[in-house]
Design a protein around this motif. Structure first.
Motif, PDB file in Angstrom:
ATOM      1  N   ALA A   9      -6.341  21.493 135.012  1.00 50.52           N
ATOM      2  CA  ALA A   9      -5.716  22.610 135.730  1.00 50.52           C
ATOM      3  C   ALA A   9      -5.292  23.706 134.768  1.00 50.52           C
ATOM      4  O   ALA A   9      -5.547  24.898 134.999  1.00 50.52           O
ATOM      5  N   TYR A  10      -4.648  23.328 133.670  1.00 49.54           N
ATOM      6  CA  TYR A  10      -4.201  24.341 132.695  1.00 49.54           C
ATOM      7  C   TYR A  10      -5.386  24.980 131.970  1.00 49.54           C
ATOM      8  O   TYR A  10      -5.346  26.167 131.622  1.00 49.54           O
ATOM      9  N   MET A  11      -6.451  24.207 131.754  1.00 50.82           N
ATOM     10  CA  MET A  11      -7.640  24.778 131.121  1.00 50.82           C
ATOM     11  C   MET A  11      -8.254  25.840 132.027  1.00 50.82           C
ATOM     12  O   MET A  11      -8.643  26.920 131.572  1.00 50.82           O
ATOM     13  N   ALA A  30      -7.959  24.955 141.440  1.00 51.82           N
ATOM     14  CA  ALA A  30      -9.339  24.457 141.375  1.00 51.82           C
ATOM     15  C   ALA A  30      -9.434  23.317 140.377  1.00 51.82           C
ATOM     16  O   ALA A  30     -10.149  22.329 140.595  1.00 51.82           O
ATOM     17  N   GLY A  31      -8.708  23.443 139.256  1.00 51.44           N
ATOM     18  CA  GLY A  31      -8.669  22.349 138.285  1.00 51.44           C
ATOM     19  C   GLY A  31      -7.836  21.184 138.771  1.00 51.44           C
ATOM     20  O   GLY A  31      -8.202  20.019 138.608  1.00 51.44           O
ATOM     21  N   LEU A 116     -16.398  24.816 133.869  1.00 52.26           N
ATOM     22  CA  LEU A 116     -16.144  24.809 132.425  1.00 52.26           C
ATOM     23  C   LEU A 116     -14.879  24.012 132.096  1.00 52.26           C
ATOM     24  O   LEU A 116     -14.846  23.264 131.111  1.00 52.26           O
ATOM     25  N   ALA A 117     -13.834  24.156 132.922  1.00 53.67           N
ATOM     26  CA  ALA A 117     -12.594  23.398 132.686  1.00 53.67           C
ATOM     27  C   ALA A 117     -12.866  21.901 132.745  1.00 53.67           C
ATOM     28  O   ALA A 117     -12.321  21.121 131.952  1.00 53.67           O
ATOM     29  N   ASN A 118     -13.727  21.477 133.669  1.00 61.48           N
ATOM     30  CA  ASN A 118     -14.035  20.051 133.776  1.00 61.48           C
ATOM     31  C   ASN A 118     -14.853  19.562 132.595  1.00 61.48           C
ATOM     32  O   ASN A 118     -14.645  18.446 132.107  1.00 61.48           O
TER      33      ASN A 118
END
Length: 590
Positions: A9-11, A30-31, A116-118
């Motif tokens: 989430a923070y990413m 979304a994260g 990308l965060a994932n």
């Protein structure tokens, strides 16, 4: 497990902040909701859920019929989110979470952010390298800046995990109450996203500033019960905040013209600090100034809450909300929603203002060409610039890398790029290139390069250029091209004000300006000074201290550019000591 979904989430939020995606909370969710379906299934199968959700296939069963926990969780998450009444790609961010990067390059931004965060979160779990190729393909991130984003997300998520651990300890005896609080908070977050997604089209579909102000007033009334907001519009030419009276409001609002100088009003301080301020805070606003008292009475309440209106690159104005002191406590849970509303309104206002600028271009300065003609002219001017740039590159290839001329040719190459950008912004002021793009700039090195460009030309005019650098000067977050344009205009303006010759001095130092760590750049000339008749309107277009064919636009451009890079500019001038311009830039980008 909790550490990974919080980090994801923070990413996502860090990526959104870096690229200017709004609302950032949508990226965060979304994260956060990436494994929502998996958690929902686990909650319904509290023991042995993995064996129940992903049983061993029957003998001879084709592999295509086996549904993994991961895939089942994704489907459950999509099914849950698709029921929420929000106009967002949040559901698709979960639906396409496991796609290959090449398949989502053209997808909406939120989907790319979540993807990308994932990738980062999954790689962190297995201690693999950061997905630099995907980061560059999707958003053009360089490895160093992407590493910085990841480190900040790790820091924020670690702090959040520690907080959650503490909360779990404190609520161990009352888990049911804790679960209820979490559900209430989650419901509020979803509700706020739904409200914002419905409000966004109301703003973006409007083209006139007054219509946008009216839409903001209506939304503030419906969502927050603020019936009488007072709008003040920032005018860069006069450097004032001017009142905008909407239908049904007092015409006295039109007469408000607050100088944009720190300490003159709480509304100015709110803009300078870029934060919400209210007149009930006696520590930050120990005494209510006359203009603040006037705005409070025009708003018809005990005090005012000031909301700065900013676009992606421009200062736009302030909304002063009339309110009673007892409203503060009730407003607290809605502050985030209020801030997101103001952000959306700011983007809509900025777009409307830039559209009106483009439409008015042929008439504003008495131009005799259409915008189409202007684009063709810019295209033709760019052709010789491209040829010059190519020849410069050929010359650099012919010279040894250690040749002193390499640096000079590099400066010329940079200046050609800067001229091309200026020309592009002339016909496409709403383009990405026109936005404020801060980067860490070595001010001393930038000034040194400029002196190499201008020194010879100034010597032919019997003008000496002196520099006094503060060694060890910290890099400052600024827009390099705009800063070059500011200094070039000041140097040019100073030289043209001294037709008989003289000295231009440029100095740098680190100081605390208005209580904030800042870099000060000073440009001084020992010319005849600025006439008193010109001083009052020095930064307005058409005002000039020079004679001949000069348009008098230089200082107006300087003033606008300084505002765009979040700086401040002042001057002092008299006949005996010449003219000095002081520019202050914050050491951190705000």
């Amino acid at each position: 497990e909790s550490g990974r979904w919080i980090f994801r989430a923070y990413m996502a939020q860090q990526i959104a902040e870096k690229i200017g995606f709004s609302p950032r909370d949508e990226a965060y969710l979304a994260g956060l909701f990436y494994d929502l379906g998996k958690f929902a299934l686990a909650a319904n199968f509290p023991t042995g859920e993995e064996s129940m959700l992903a049983p061993e296939p029957a003998t001879g069963a084709p592999a295509s019929e086996v549904i993994s926990l991961q895939d089942l969780g994704r489907r459950a998450g999509v099914a849950l989110i698709s029921r929420w009444p929000i106009a967002s790609f949040l559901c698709d961010a979960i639906r396409y979470r496991d796609e290959y990067t090449d398949r989502i390059i053209g997808a909406p931004v939120l989907i790319k952010i979540a993807h990308l965060a994932n990738l980062v979160a999954e790689g962190a779990e297995y201690t693999t390298a950061l997905p630099f190729p995907s980061a560059e393909k999707l958003f053009g991130f360089q490895p160093s800046e992407f590493e910085t984003l990841t480190q900040e997300a790790q820091r924020q998520s670690a702090a959040a995990v520690r907080s959650l651990s503490l909360v779990r300890e404190l609520t161990a005896l009352d888990n049911k109450a804790f679960e209820k609080v979490k559900r209430v908070r989650l419901a509020r977050e979803v509700r706020e996203i739904g409200l914002l997604s419905r409000m966004r089209p109301n703003f973006s579909g409007l083209k006139d500033e007054l219509d946008i102000y009216a839409a903001i007033r209506k939304t503030l009334h419906v969502l927050f019960d603020f019936a009488h907001p007072v709008f003040l519009r920032y005018d860069a030419k006069s450097n004032t905040l001017n009142g905008v009276a909407l239908p049904g409001q007092s015409e006295l609002i039109h007469q408000l013209a607050v100088p944009f100088v720190a300490g003159t009003s709480i509304i100015v301080d709110a803009m300078l600090r870029n934060e919400l301020l209210h007149t009930f805070d006696t520590e930050r606003s120990p005494q209510q100034l006359v203009v603040d008292d006037q705005i409070t009475r025009l708003a018809g309440q005990e005090g005012i809450l000031c909301l700065p209106l900013n676009g992606k690159s421009d200062l736009l104005g302030v909304i002063a909300l009339g309110m009673a002191e007892d409203q503060l406590a009730r407003l607290e849970p809605q502050i985030k929603l209020l801030a997101n509303l103001v952000t959306q309104a700011g983007f809509a206002l900025e777009s409307a203002r830039k559209r009106s600028t483009v439409q008015a271009m042929p008439e504003a300065e008495g131009l005799k060409v259409s915008l189409g003609d202007l684009k063709r002219i810019v295209h033709e001017v760019n052709n010789p610039l491209t040829i010059i740039k190519n020849y410069t590159k050929i010359l650099r290839l012919k010279l040894p890398e250690q040749d002193p001329a390499q640096r000079d040719l590099g400066v010329i190459d940079d200046e050609i790029d800067r001229v091309s950008t200026i020309l592009k912004n002339l016909v496409e002021p709403c383009s990405q290139s026109a936005q404020f793009k801060p980067e860490l700039v070595d001010i001393n090195s930038l000034i040194f390069d400029l002196t190499r460009l201008t020194d010879d030309a100034l010597l032919t005019q019997r003008i000496r250029l002196r520099t006094e650098f503060f060694h060890g000067l910290s890099p400052v977050a600024a827009d390099r091209d705009r800063l070059k344009q500011i200094l070039m205009n000041l140097i040019k303006n100073a030289s043209e004000a001294m037709p008989q010759g003289g000295t231009i001095s440029i100095s740098t130092r680190e100081i605390a300006y208005q209580g904030k760590p800042s870099i000060e750049i000073t440009v001084h000339d020992d010319g005849p000074g600025i006439p008193e008749t010109v001083k009052a309107r020095l930064f307005q277009p058409g005002m000039s201290t020079k004679h001949g064919d000069h348009a008098g636009l230089g200082l107006s451009i300087v003033h606008t550019l300084v505002q765009e890079i979040r700086g401040q500019i002042e001057y002092s001038s008299d006949r005996d000591r010449g003219t000095t311009f002081h520019i202050w830039l914050p050491k951190t980008c705000q």
